[in-house]
Design a protein around this motif. Structure first.
Motif, PDB file in Angstrom:
ATOM      1  N   ASN A   1     -21.122  20.439  14.673  1.00  0.00           N
ATOM      2  CA  ASN A   1     -20.952  19.447  15.522  1.00  0.00           C
ATOM      3  C   ASN A   1     -19.896  18.880  15.537  1.00  0.00           C
ATOM      4  N   ASP A   2     -19.435  18.012  14.210  1.00  0.00           N
ATOM      5  CA  ASP A   2     -18.885  17.003  13.850  1.00  0.00           C
ATOM      6  C   ASP A   2     -17.418  16.927  14.985  1.00  0.00           C
ATOM      7  N   LEU A   3     -17.208  18.563  15.579  1.00  0.00           N
ATOM      8  CA  LEU A   3     -15.548  18.869  16.018  1.00  0.00           C
ATOM      9  C   LEU A   3     -15.765  18.491  17.613  1.00  0.00           C
ATOM     10  N   ALA A   4     -16.868  18.267  18.099  1.00  0.00           N
ATOM     11  CA  ALA A   4     -17.392  17.368  19.815  1.00  0.00           C
ATOM     12  C   ALA A   4     -16.749  16.458  19.952  1.00  0.00           C
ATOM     13  N   ASP A   5     -15.474  15.656  19.112  1.00  0.00           N
ATOM     14  CA  ASP A   5     -15.561  14.589  19.885  1.00  0.00           C
ATOM     15  C   ASP A   5     -13.814  14.506  19.186  1.00  0.00           C
ATOM     16  N   ASP A   6     -13.119  13.761  19.775  1.00  0.00           N
ATOM     17  CA  ASP A   6     -11.559  13.067  19.339  1.00  0.00           C
ATOM     18  C   ASP A   6     -11.721  12.840  17.886  1.00  0.00           C
ATOM     19  N   ALA A   7     -12.470  11.196  17.538  1.00  0.00           N
ATOM     20  CA  ALA A   7     -13.198  11.091  15.973  1.00  0.00           C
ATOM     21  C   ALA A   7     -13.238  12.094  15.146  1.00  0.00           C
TER      22      ALA A   7
ATOM     23  N   GLU B   1       1.026  -1.063  -0.067  1.00  0.00           N
ATOM     24  CA  GLU B   1      -0.151   0.125   0.072  1.00  0.00           C
ATOM     25  C   GLU B   1       0.806   1.501   0.331  1.00  0.00           C
ATOM     26  N   ASP B   2       0.688   2.396  -0.467  1.00  0.00           N
ATOM     27  CA  ASP B   2       1.074   3.064  -0.533  1.00  0.00           C
ATOM     28  C   ASP B   2       1.295   4.335   0.197  1.00  0.00           C
ATOM     29  N   THR B   3       1.744   5.250   0.981  1.00  0.00           N
ATOM     30  CA  THR B   3       2.190   5.636   2.224  1.00  0.00           C
ATOM     31  C   THR B   3       0.792   6.287   2.454  1.00  0.00           C
ATOM     32  N   VAL B   4       0.262   7.433   1.837  1.00  0.00           N
ATOM     33  CA  VAL B   4      -0.494   8.311   2.043  1.00  0.00           C
ATOM     34  C   VAL B   4      -2.036   7.320   2.503  1.00  0.00           C
ATOM     35  N   THR B   5      -2.060   6.198   2.338  1.00  0.00           N
ATOM     36  CA  THR B   5      -3.986   4.674   2.280  1.00  0.00           C
ATOM     37  C   THR B   5      -2.966   4.147   3.445  1.00  0.00           C
ATOM     38  N   GLU B   6      -1.862   3.673   3.870  1.00  0.00           N
ATOM     39  CA  GLU B   6      -1.736   3.629   5.392  1.00  0.00           C
ATOM     40  C   GLU B   6      -1.945   4.319   5.862  1.00  0.00           C
ATOM     41  N   ALA B   7      -1.405   5.665   5.827  1.00  0.00           N
ATOM     42  CA  ALA B   7      -1.865   6.222   6.703  1.00  0.00           C
ATOM     43  C   ALA B   7      -3.082   6.798   7.407  1.00  0.00           C
ATOM     44  N   VAL B   8      -3.616   6.778   6.261  1.00  0.00           N
ATOM     45  CA  VAL B   8      -5.587   6.541   6.225  1.00  0.00           C
ATOM     46  C   VAL B   8      -5.825   5.930   7.411  1.00  0.00           C
ATOM     47  N   ARG B   9      -5.869   4.116   6.703  1.00  0.00           N
ATOM     48  CA  ARG B   9      -5.607   3.721   7.732  1.00  0.00           C
ATOM     49  C   ARG B   9      -5.717   3.535   9.154  1.00  0.00           C
ATOM     50  N   LYS B  10      -4.364   3.792   9.134  1.00  0.00           N
ATOM     51  CA  LYS B  10      -4.087   3.896  10.824  1.00  0.00           C
ATOM     52  C   LYS B  10      -4.782   4.978  11.596  1.00  0.00           C
ATOM     53  N   GLN B  11      -4.942   6.008  11.081  1.00  0.00           N
ATOM     54  CA  GLN B  11      -5.713   7.084  11.396  1.00  0.00           C
ATOM     55  C   GLN B  11      -7.567   6.502  11.509  1.00  0.00           C
ATOM     56  N   TYR B  12      -8.198   5.875  10.847  1.00  0.00           N
ATOM     57  CA  TYR B  12      -9.613   4.898  11.058  1.00  0.00           C
ATOM     58  C   TYR B  12      -8.898   3.563  12.535  1.00  0.00           C
ATOM     59  N   GLU B  13      -8.025   3.632  12.492  1.00  0.00           N
ATOM     60  CA  GLU B  13      -7.904   1.467  13.035  1.00  0.00           C
ATOM     61  C   GLU B  13      -7.968   2.914  14.788  1.00  0.00           C
ATOM     62  N   ALA B  14      -7.329   3.541  14.947  1.00  0.00           N
ATOM     63  CA  ALA B  14      -6.820   4.614  16.077  1.00  0.00           C
ATOM     64  C   ALA B  14      -8.514   5.508  16.630  1.00  0.00           C
ATOM     65  N   TYR B  15      -9.296   5.766  15.317  1.00  0.00           N
ATOM     66  CA  TYR B  15     -10.432   6.680  15.233  1.00  0.00           C
ATOM     67  C   TYR B  15     -10.902   6.767  14.651  1.00  0.00           C
ATOM     68  N   SER B  16     -11.889   5.726  15.126  1.00  0.00           N
ATOM     69  CA  SER B  16     -13.495   4.944  13.648  1.00  0.00           C
ATOM     70  C   SER B  16     -14.042   6.516  13.665  1.00  0.00           C
ATOM     71  N   TYR B  17     -14.113   6.744  12.865  1.00  0.00           N
ATOM     72  CA  TYR B  17     -15.667   7.367  11.906  1.00  0.00           C
ATOM     73  C   TYR B  17     -15.911   7.240  11.313  1.00  0.00           C
ATOM     74  N   PRO B  18     -18.095   7.663  11.192  1.00  0.00           N
ATOM     75  CA  PRO B  18     -17.960   8.311  12.575  1.00  0.00           C
ATOM     76  C   PRO B  18     -18.352   7.324  13.124  1.00  0.00           C
ATOM     77  N   PRO B  19     -18.088   8.038  14.179  1.00  0.00           N
ATOM     78  CA  PRO B  19     -18.600   7.390  16.115  1.00  0.00           C
ATOM     79  C   PRO B  19     -19.000   6.085  15.357  1.00  0.00           C
ATOM     80  N   PRO B  20     -18.746   4.809  15.704  1.00  0.00           N
ATOM     81  CA  PRO B  20     -20.067   3.801  16.780  1.00  0.00           C
ATOM     82  C   PRO B  20     -21.127   3.600  17.011  1.00  0.00           C
ATOM     83  N   ILE B  21     -21.896   3.188  16.477  1.00  0.00           N
ATOM     84  CA  ILE B  21     -22.854   3.140  17.021  1.00  0.00           C
ATOM     85  C   ILE B  21     -23.258   2.081  17.796  1.00  0.00           C
ATOM     86  N   GLU B  22     -24.355   2.199  19.064  1.00  0.00           N
ATOM     87  CA  GLU B  22     -24.557   1.163  20.331  1.00  0.00           C
ATOM     88  C   GLU B  22     -25.074   0.020  19.542  1.00  0.00           C
ATOM     89  N   ASP B  23     -25.904  -0.152  19.193  1.00  0.00           N
ATOM     90  CA  ASP B  23     -26.960  -1.015  17.909  1.00  0.00           C
ATOM     91  C   ASP B  23     -28.107  -0.184  17.798  1.00  0.00           C
TER      92      ASP B  23
END
Length: 408
Positions: free
Chosen positions: A211-217, A2-24
């Protein structure tokens, strides 16, 4: 590799899932209803001629943490494949699959660029908030288009250039400060946001930060993302054309509706332009469109696109969009409905209201005009009147049009 940009994007979403996961997923659907890309919501827009089959083959490309399970849960007769780079996002989707017994949901960790290796075709491809994060979005759209069934449709979302001007100004500041998509970058971003003045383009129409700036992700996704780009209306049209596909309409015409923002001679001048030019004018004037939600199909499906420059429109079956309400009194009637950008209000006459009252989602415009209440007008007058009303209501997004009875 994978190119470096795609890998950086993958790592970002591994650490900060977005949109925020829903419970149910079930509770989410009960509260908010189907996603706007769901065939149960947008069926008539995806296939005005009627959906190609009941058991749709659906691909959610870049499905994130919840999209694929929500689509699968709401469409049990359909098979849904969700693909994503992020293992963490897929883990959330897996939990929904197990919790709700979604036997119609398949999940794979892979790049959408490699979807051709599956040797499958799909009736509906959903790709929202993904392509603009690729190093080469054109390659991404082409990869998806190559696996779209001839009668299929795609639901796409890309960032809007005019509405994200403030985002890119702040992104530039954070890059200069060396802030990345990590804990230290988040700290810098949060501190900077304290100093954003009220007149800055980042401030939303409500006078507050988005509103999207209300949480870390949300902060990471909006302000610290290693790769994103935004599109103007002409950019969207060129993007679709480059992939050899046809633009098949906005999810909602209201943000692009000239009637809402102009009047008098200026409105007449803008309405004399081709539709795509009208939309570009309003996008540049409104400067609030931060996302473009639209549909894409193969060229042979262009004949099903809504248009009013021929009498073919008389065969259309009009449908009043969900949430539209008639308000006011006999002297000042309006059609109104809620939208993400605020209330959509269109004034109408009593005669226009009488025409709209005849819409039952089954009769064509021609059949509606055969009602005795229209008999006093000359045939040409009836046709021109209906054309003007239906086109104006289509521009505002209050009316949708099918070519046959919708099965959704």
């Amino acid at each position: 590799m994978e190119d470096t940009v795609t890998e950086a994007v993958r790592k970002q979403y591994e650490a900060y899932s977005y949109p925020p996961p829903i419970e149910d997923a079930e509770k989410f659907l009960n509260k908010w209803g189907p996603l706007t890309c769901d065939p149960k919501f947008a069926g008539i827009q995806l296939w005005p001629e009627g959906r190609p089959r009941q058991d749709l083959r659906i691909l959610c490309a870049g499905c994130g943490s919840s999209q694929a399970p929500l689509i699968a849960l709401n469409n049990p007769d359909c098979s849904v494949l969700g693909i994503d780079l992020s293992e963490a996002s897929l883990a959330h989707s897996n939990r929904h699959r197990d919790r709700h017994g979604l036997t119609n949901l398949e999940l794979r960790q892979m790049s959408l660029l490699n979807v051709g290796t599956l040797h499958r075709s799909f009736d509906l491809i959903i790709c929202t908030g993904v392509l603009h994060h690729l190093p080469d979005p054109d390659a991404g759209l082409k990869a998806l288009a190559d696996v779209l069934d001839p009668s299929g449709s795609m639901a796409i979302m890309l960032y809007g250039k005019s509405g994200r001007a403030g985002v890119y100004l702040v992104q530039d500041i954070l890059r200069r400060l060396g802030a990345g998509p990590d804990a230290e970058g988040l700290k810098v971003a949060r501190e900077l946001l304290k100093f954003v003045p009220s007149h800055h383009y980042l401030i939303s129409a409500t006078g507050k930060l988005p509103n999207d700036l209300a949480d870390d992700a949300g902060i990471v996704d909006m302000l610290l993302h290693p790769q994103d780009r935004a599109y103007s209306v002409p950019d969207v049209m060129k993007f679709v054309e480059t992939a050899g596909r046809v633009f098949f309409g906005w999810n909602d015409n209201a943000p692009y509706c000239a009637d809402r923002f102009l009047g008098g001679e200026m409105l007449e001048k803008v309405l004399a332009l081709p539709a795509a030019e009208q939309w570009a004018v309003i996008d540049n004037l409104n400067v609030l469109i931060d996302r473009h939600d639209f549909f894409v199909r193969k060229p042979q499906s262009a004949r099903f696109a809504t248009r009013f420059d021929t009498d073919d429109y008389l065969s259309y079956v009009p449908l009043v969009r969900s949430g539209v309400k008639l308000a006011g009194d006999v002297n000042a009637l309006i059609l109104t409905r809620a939208s993400p950008q605020g209330e959509v209000v269109i004034p109408i006459s009593r005669s226009e209201a009488l025409l709209l009252e005849q819409i039952d989602s089954s009769r064509s415009i021609s059949e509606i005009l055969s009602h005795p209440m229209f008999a006093r007008s000359e045939p040409d007058q009836r046709v021109d009147f209906a054309r003007a009303v239906c086109e104006r209501m289509w521009r505002s997004g209050h009316l949708l049009f099918g070519r046959a009875r919708s099965s959704t």
